[in-house]
Design a protein around this motif. Sequence first.
Motif, PDB file in Angstrom:
ATOM      1  N   SER A 230       1.222  -1.363  -0.004  1.00  0.00           N
ATOM      2  CA  SER A 230       0.131   0.046   0.205  1.00  0.00           C
ATOM      3  C   SER A 230       1.387   1.056  -0.042  1.00  0.00           C
ATOM      4  O   SER A 230       2.068   1.392   0.790  1.00  0.00           O
ATOM      5  CB  SER A 230      -0.721  -0.215   1.479  1.00  0.00           C
ATOM      6  N   TYR A 301      -3.437   0.903  -2.686  1.00  0.00           N
ATOM      7  CA  TYR A 301      -3.369  -0.453  -3.170  1.00  0.00           C
ATOM      8  C   TYR A 301      -2.947  -0.949  -4.416  1.00  0.00           C
ATOM      9  O   TYR A 301      -4.168  -1.291  -4.838  1.00  0.00           O
ATOM     10  CB  TYR A 301      -3.246  -1.382  -1.528  1.00  0.00           C
ATOM     11  N   ARG A 395      -7.958  -1.626   6.164  1.00  0.00           N
ATOM     12  CA  ARG A 395      -6.422  -2.009   4.671  1.00  0.00           C
ATOM     13  C   ARG A 395      -6.638   0.489   5.676  1.00  0.00           C
ATOM     14  O   ARG A 395      -5.527   0.489   5.315  1.00  0.00           O
ATOM     15  CB  ARG A 395      -7.226  -1.796   3.627  1.00  0.00           C
ATOM     16  N   SER A 422      -2.725  -5.944   5.391  1.00  0.00           N
ATOM     17  CA  SER A 422      -3.837  -6.319   5.054  1.00  0.00           C
ATOM     18  C   SER A 422      -2.867  -7.744   5.459  1.00  0.00           C
ATOM     19  O   SER A 422      -1.789  -7.702   6.027  1.00  0.00           O
ATOM     20  CB  SER A 422      -4.022  -6.823   3.341  1.00  0.00           C
TER      21      SER A 422
END
Length: 550
Positions: A230, A301, A395, A422
């Motif tokens: 991300s 992401y 996230r 995540s």
Amino acid sequence: MITTKNDVLLLTEELVRVESIVDTPGEIEAAKKIFELISEMPYFSNRPDQVFLSKTNDDLFERYNVFAFVEGTKDESNKKTIILMGHLDTVGIEDYTNLKDVACNPTELMKKLQTEQLPDLVKEQLDSGEWYFGRGVLDMKSGVASHLSLLKFFSEHPEELSGNLVFFSECDEEVSSKGVLSGLKDLKKWKEERGFDYVGLINSDFVAPLYNGDVNRYIYKGTVGKLLPSFFITGAETHVGSSFEGLDPNYIAAELTRQISYNPALCDRHLGETPAPPISLKQMDLKPNYTVQTALSAYMYFNFFVQTWSPKDVLTKLTEQAQIAFESAIKTLNERYEAFCKLSNQPFKQLPWKSRVIIYEDMTKSLKEEHGETFVQHMSKFKSNLIQDESLDTRMFAARVVEEEWKWMKDQSPAIILLYSSLYSPCLELSGKNKQEENLISALNKAIEKIQPRYKYPIVSKNYFPYICDMSCVSLKDDDESIQTVIENNPAWGTKHYVNYQDIREINVPAINIGPYGYDGHKRYERMEIEYSTEVVPEITKEIILTLIG
């Protein structure tokens, strides 16, 4: 034959009729349905302690896994145990649009599809009567139905087993793998209390053609791993009327997407197999409402599959890609600014921006060194308050944490901060590195050799299941450094997100995937081929069971 295809097909329809969309109460209903089906089998009616519902741990939702086991009587001292695993949840049904009301009713859905204009292949397969349509028929309730048929058979014939057969249907495969991660504790408990020696796990997630014209039916000896790299991107805000006086983070994000998405240089090729390249799963700015000021920050992401690369390797590679993207964005921006200056008769001066890419772990380390306990306590309190906001998934929770930490940076010049936000799903590989793996590979090869003559299409084994799969959570080859990289670079770790990777190490069972075959998983025309999915799959699975613990 252990069963008829109609038995598995009827079980499939019965399971599909329970709308078990992930993160909804339907998951509870599906677990209860499977529990009831097993409890009604005579073997379990007499042994109710050998089938149970197990509530997931540390979960925002109430949901359950289903466990059952058959103890073989051929050699009661033999503790070798095979696990049959398959998930009970599905993705949503919004893609069915006008057919949503029958998406989980295969019989009615197929009738209504007959009245629709369909792609040629879909129409041909629907008319043939050899394919079955509906949400979950492929991914993966026909696989669970196959496992249920095997559980029933061996519950009626425990004398054929020199060992034990465990059935494990897990929830939440489609989002966070809470089901399998919670279920590891139940498997561990049986290992300790009953002495179960897990020698193999057979998952039943769906398989599909890998390219147009591919007629192979694949069995996978492992699975790809998955990361969610991300990017938190900061810019320099400006009024839209003075656009070149700032740096729009959305502009940098767009260049980053161009650099990373679909890039084959980021495919972790191994053993002659190549996973899909990264692709963007979210791209947004963090501006709360409309103004004529450019955004302060953006967030994005990517899905990222791995076969041999460690989480640290991926950070290194993506740092390089982010540098390339940032430099390219600045170069293009200067070129456009120069062209604009010519058009508007203004003097051109090179813009001040420099590329700047920071790995999250390095940023937090520098902030702790600079601000000490004040920063640590502030962020601890911030996370404690933030976790009360149930609208944030892991996230977005991570994004908000980085956004807050960024405020503590003295150097506020534009930057890309690279992090994980995540679950890390490790790669699982069956290479024959120990006796257990050798035995499972040998049993698989023997089963394919026996069943292939009865089926017209090639049954082919490959190394890596090419989609995200809960097999990632039953065996772990990563060293402590790899896991520490995941921990140190996930802002949600220990608050919104946590995985006990030691639980995976303690089970560490070799796994393969033998699942239903079809097309369009997660799509409107999801369907499975009846013959392979309801006859061949359970037969191959049965042969492996008998070879290993028969």
